[in-house]
Design a protein around this motif. Sequence first.
Motif, PDB file in Angstrom:
ATOM      1  N   VAL A  67       0.861  -1.192   0.000  1.00 31.21           N
ATOM      2  CA  VAL A  67       0.000   0.000   0.000  1.00 31.21           C
ATOM      3  C   VAL A  67       0.890   1.231   0.000  1.00 31.21           C
ATOM      4  N   ASN A  68       0.288   2.391  -0.217  1.00 34.71           N
ATOM      5  CA  ASN A  68       0.927   3.674   0.057  1.00 34.71           C
ATOM      6  C   ASN A  68      -0.012   4.466   0.951  1.00 34.71           C
ATOM      7  N   PRO A  69       0.386   5.614   1.486  1.00 39.43           N
ATOM      8  CA  PRO A  69      -0.488   6.325   2.428  1.00 39.43           C
ATOM      9  C   PRO A  69      -1.857   6.698   1.873  1.00 39.43           C
ATOM     10  N   SER A  70      -1.980   6.810   0.544  1.00 38.10           N
ATOM     11  CA  SER A  70      -3.265   7.190  -0.056  1.00 38.10           C
ATOM     12  C   SER A  70      -4.108   5.997  -0.455  1.00 38.10           C
ATOM     13  N   SER A  71      -3.561   4.790  -0.344  1.00 34.23           N
ATOM     14  CA  SER A  71      -4.319   3.594  -0.738  1.00 34.23           C
ATOM     15  C   SER A  71      -5.572   3.456   0.113  1.00 34.23           C
ATOM     16  N   LYS A  72      -6.605   2.897  -0.491  1.00 36.05           N
ATOM     17  CA  LYS A  72      -7.833   2.609   0.248  1.00 36.05           C
ATOM     18  C   LYS A  72      -7.755   1.173   0.778  1.00 36.05           C
ATOM     19  N   ILE A  73      -8.142   1.002   2.010  1.00 32.87           N
ATOM     20  CA  ILE A  73      -8.135  -0.315   2.633  1.00 32.87           C
ATOM     21  C   ILE A  73      -9.367  -0.437   3.506  1.00 32.87           C
ATOM     22  N   LYS A  74      -9.916  -1.639   3.603  1.00 38.43           N
ATOM     23  CA  LYS A  74     -11.207  -1.812   4.263  1.00 38.43           C
ATOM     24  C   LYS A  74     -11.053  -2.201   5.724  1.00 38.43           C
ATOM     25  N   ASP A  75     -11.693  -1.421   6.588  1.00 36.27           N
ATOM     26  CA  ASP A  75     -11.804  -1.761   8.002  1.00 36.27           C
ATOM     27  C   ASP A  75     -13.026  -2.653   8.129  1.00 36.27           C
ATOM     28  N   GLU A  76     -12.779  -3.934   8.391  1.00 42.33           N
ATOM     29  CA  GLU A  76     -13.879  -4.902   8.409  1.00 42.33           C
ATOM     30  C   GLU A  76     -13.570  -6.009   9.404  1.00 42.33           C
ATOM     31  N   LYS A  77     -14.589  -6.795   9.689  1.00 44.73           N
ATOM     32  CA  LYS A  77     -14.407  -7.930  10.610  1.00 44.73           C
ATOM     33  C   LYS A  77     -13.489  -8.952   9.949  1.00 44.73           C
ATOM     34  N   LEU A  78     -12.481  -9.398  10.705  1.00 48.42           N
ATOM     35  CA  LEU A  78     -11.524 -10.384  10.213  1.00 48.42           C
ATOM     36  C   LEU A  78     -11.643 -11.668  11.032  1.00 48.42           C
ATOM     37  N   ASP A  79     -11.282 -12.763  10.414  1.00 48.97           N
ATOM     38  CA  ASP A  79     -11.275 -14.043  11.125  1.00 48.97           C
ATOM     39  C   ASP A  79     -10.126 -14.884  10.587  1.00 48.97           C
ATOM     40  N   PHE A  80      -9.031 -14.922  11.351  1.00 49.36           N
ATOM     41  CA  PHE A  80      -7.878 -15.738  10.994  1.00 49.36           C
ATOM     42  C   PHE A  80      -7.866 -16.964  11.901  1.00 49.36           C
ATOM     43  N   ALA A  81      -8.552 -18.005  11.447  1.00 46.10           N
ATOM     44  CA  ALA A  81      -8.623 -19.257  12.210  1.00 46.10           C
ATOM     45  C   ALA A  81      -9.043 -19.027  13.660  1.00 46.10           C
ATOM     46  N   GLY A  82     -10.021 -18.170  13.858  1.00 42.13           N
ATOM     47  CA  GLY A  82     -10.537 -17.907  15.192  1.00 42.13           C
ATOM     48  C   GLY A  82     -10.032 -16.631  15.824  1.00 42.13           C
ATOM     49  N   TYR A  83      -8.989 -16.029  15.257  1.00 40.80           N
ATOM     50  CA  TYR A  83      -8.482 -14.757  15.791  1.00 40.80           C
ATOM     51  C   TYR A  83      -9.160 -13.608  15.064  1.00 40.80           C
ATOM     52  N   SER A  84      -9.937 -12.802  15.808  1.00 38.28           N
ATOM     53  CA  SER A  84     -10.668 -11.683  15.223  1.00 38.28           C
ATOM     54  C   SER A  84     -10.371 -10.423  16.028  1.00 38.28           C
ATOM     55  N   PRO A  85      -9.443  -9.585  15.557  1.00 38.42           N
ATOM     56  CA  PRO A  85      -9.074  -8.391  16.326  1.00 38.42           C
ATOM     57  C   PRO A  85     -10.209  -7.377  16.415  1.00 38.42           C
ATOM     58  N   LYS A  86     -10.290  -6.727  17.566  1.00 42.58           N
ATOM     59  CA  LYS A  86     -11.299  -5.681  17.774  1.00 42.58           C
ATOM     60  C   LYS A  86     -10.676  -4.309  17.587  1.00 42.58           C
ATOM     61  N   ASN A  87     -11.515  -3.345  17.201  1.00 43.24           N
ATOM     62  CA  ASN A  87     -11.101  -1.940  17.179  1.00 43.24           C
ATOM     63  C   ASN A  87     -11.417  -1.308  18.521  1.00 43.24           C
ATOM     64  N   TRP A  88     -10.901  -0.101  18.712  1.00 36.24           N
ATOM     65  CA  TRP A  88     -11.156   0.584  19.979  1.00 36.24           C
ATOM     66  C   TRP A  88     -12.505   1.295  19.978  1.00 36.24           C
ATOM     67  N   TYR A  89     -13.163   1.318  18.827  1.00 39.99           N
ATOM     68  CA  TYR A  89     -14.509   1.891  18.719  1.00 39.99           C
ATOM     69  C   TYR A  89     -15.443   0.774  18.265  1.00 39.99           C
ATOM     70  N   LYS A  90     -16.737   0.997  18.411  1.00 41.57           N
ATOM     71  CA  LYS A  90     -17.713  -0.028  18.056  1.00 41.57           C
ATOM     72  C   LYS A  90     -17.796  -0.194  16.546  1.00 41.57           C
ATOM     73  N   GLY A  91     -17.823  -1.435  16.113  1.00 40.26           N
ATOM     74  CA  GLY A  91     -18.054  -1.716  14.711  1.00 40.26           C
ATOM     75  C   GLY A  91     -16.843  -1.488  13.827  1.00 40.26           C
ATOM     76  N   TYR A  92     -17.114  -1.248  12.547  1.00 41.90           N
ATOM     77  CA  TYR A  92     -16.080  -1.095  11.530  1.00 41.90           C
ATOM     78  C   TYR A  92     -16.465   0.069  10.625  1.00 41.90           C
ATOM     79  N   ARG A  93     -15.453   0.706  10.052  1.00 45.43           N
ATOM     80  CA  ARG A  93     -15.688   1.945   9.321  1.00 45.43           C
ATOM     81  C   ARG A  93     -15.706   1.777   7.803  1.00 45.43           C
TER      82      ARG A  93
END
Length: 825
Positions: free
Chosen positions: A469-495
């Motif tokens: 990526v570069n600083p201007s690239s678009k990337i999706k903040d979404e629910k992830l699931d890596f074999a049971g590992y799903s990191p949370k954000n510090w705010y509710k939901g995903y953007r």
Amino acid sequence: MNRNQTFVLILQAIGEHILQFIKTLWNKRKALLYFSFFTIIFLFFFFAGGAYVVWSSEQSRVERSLEKYRSEVSNFYDNFQPKSVKIVDRSGKVIGEFYRRNFRPLRTDNLKKHHVLLWAILSSEDRTFFTHGGVNYTAIARAFFTNLIQFRLSQGGSTITQQLAKLTLNLGKRNLFNKITELYCTFYIESQYSKEEILAMYLNQIFLGEGNTGVEEAARYYFRKPATELTTEEAAMLVGLIPAPSVFNPIRNLGIALNRQKRVLYDMARNEDLHLDPTKIPKKFGESIESNLKIFRTIYKVKEYADEDGNSRFQSDIGKYGADKDFRINLAPDFNSDIRKFVLDTFSNEDLEERGMVVYSTLDIEKQRMAEEALRVGIDAVRSDLLKQESEQTANKKSELADLTRTILPQMSGSLISMDPETGDIEALVGGYKISNMYRFNRAEDARRQPGSTIKALVYALAFEKRIVNPSSKIKDEKLDFAGYSPKNWYKGYRGEVTVRTALAQSINTVSVKLLDQIGINYFLSKLGQILNLTDEEIANRFQRNLSLALGSGELSPMELSIIYATIANGGRRVLPRKIIKITDIDGNEFYQTNPNEAAEQILDPVACAMAINTLESVLTEEGTMNIKRVNGEPNLFAGKTGTVQTPKVKKSRWYGLKGVRDAWFAGLAPRNVTVVWVGHDEGAPFPGSGSGVSGGIWLRYLQNVKAKIGFGNRLIPPFVGDFVKLDVCADDGTLLETSPDFLCKLPLYQQFYYIGDLPPKRTGFSKPDPILEKPNAPLDNDGEGDESENNTYNANGEKEKPGGVDSVELESPVIDNQKALRNE
């Protein structure tokens, strides 16, 4: 033929071969005996002759050292005043002055005054000292068979004279050749000196941990009293250090030291005849050992407790006030302590006492004072919040929680380390909250804690380097699931879709994990190892190979985090921290010098580092988690990253029921400056605060004082050669900045670094930013832990304004069964 018959035939064949071999040996027994005899004779003369050659070459040096030792222990001690070692800062101001020793050593005429100590050392180390001729053959035989039975070196048979020979020769590794050389020295010592002289010389030269040489020095360090005043319990602990000062050290391994102390006391009880004056032995000494140990533990406030994993831990006042005993001047205790250790380890006693030294250090005492003041103010604020918390708990009749908070309050601490990333020079170092110059743990260099979101700077730099990526690239903040590992954000939901710059500015956890997955865990750890100069074995032992590394699950010291940020600030070149510029004698003759961190190995791509710094600048703007408002027209010379680690919700935890954070970090960049601040509790107790609200505020206070009183340059990113272009972009959506009146941009950014061929897009189809890019202000999605915001705003005067939400990570290492997720390439 069945299996049993086959097995019998095999055994018969083996037996026949063995009998044939024995017959052959018997027939050639005379030849073998002659061969063995001459081989033993040859080996004897080889080792004995070779050792004698070494002894002959070292004898004159040993004789000089022993004569000096004898002059110290003789009744005609000459009152020689040793010269001091001065430590000066980079401007020449004296910040430290110490002596190798500032008291008279033991002498033969006062040995009897040390009767308790002598009783302990003879009982533990050499019970036949006054009767043997330098070597105790019975003890050697006993140690040989004990070690043979246990298949390890668990017991030694060296006498005090042999140990003095070993100390004086200082040949290094333990092997048969050196042991024989030490025997020559042992017999020489016994032939030239009296038993009293040997004993006194040994007690003055033995190393007893924490930089202490000799029992007098160690007694004052650990127990704040002369060796003549030691109790039996204190003497036993001191003598217990002798076999292995690093293992039986009461400061670092108190539980092991206490067990060793008890063993020495029982040795003393079994050998009362070794006391120089048996009438002074307390009545029923052996029966009173346990009760006397309880008194000892009460006096030195020895406490045992269980850590969060259930392991037994100890704390005490032993050695608590020993750190400054040798310093006449000590304006930077943590920094000077390391300098003193280096000097004592590097130079001989003769150099230290007769030559005199001046150590020219990298420290800036003005910055050091600013750092100490900033840390003091910040931690006092946390303690004030804890005091309010305790009052509320008491008012709400939560007495148990109030008691817990009361124990946390005085133990809150922190550290700050500030360095020049181009040279590696340490300019300020505070290893703990400064109450007095007592012994204290240097948290800046020796404490390892989870760095939380501050590690994301390296994750993003590697993602830029691999052109993911570069600083201007678009990337999706979404629910992830890596074999049971799903990191949370510090705010509710995903953007949803955001720019990479916004993802770091707002410390979005899912994006960091997603980037590490694409970078590869092995690649990330390989680069981390290169930056910190860690071996593959150290990497494997210290860091779990899972995606939570993107959120700072691997433990680092503040010094190590400083090196990571310094590497990025130094254009990806290796940074080696430096504390000493040079050392001279008092006449100015230079005999030790170091070189600044120039022309170092290139570890990271400089363009990727510049892009990472540009992105870290966004953290300190109104789109980031720590908005620092600037006066109109003032250039942005700061960048950094906040980090907050939440206290795990573990019911068995000692701190269960208390809310708060476990670690608060801030890593900041300024022109030719990297500063890292950590605030927390040594045992991981929760406290109110956050990375930006606590550590960020300490950093800002420190940097503003440096800027106002000392000043620094006007360029955050030093010039370099690389495949890049500098462009003006709009931070709202990452597009190229345009001059059209229809082009609306709330946050324009100028002279941003991009790789050639990987440029930000032009805006098409709209004239104002997507509403989804607005800064979130939702509460934390972790049961509301932490009342203070990670989204803090500071005005132009450095004063904190009302906070918003909380940026934090919960770092309980996830259980990942999927091997692809665990060992992501």
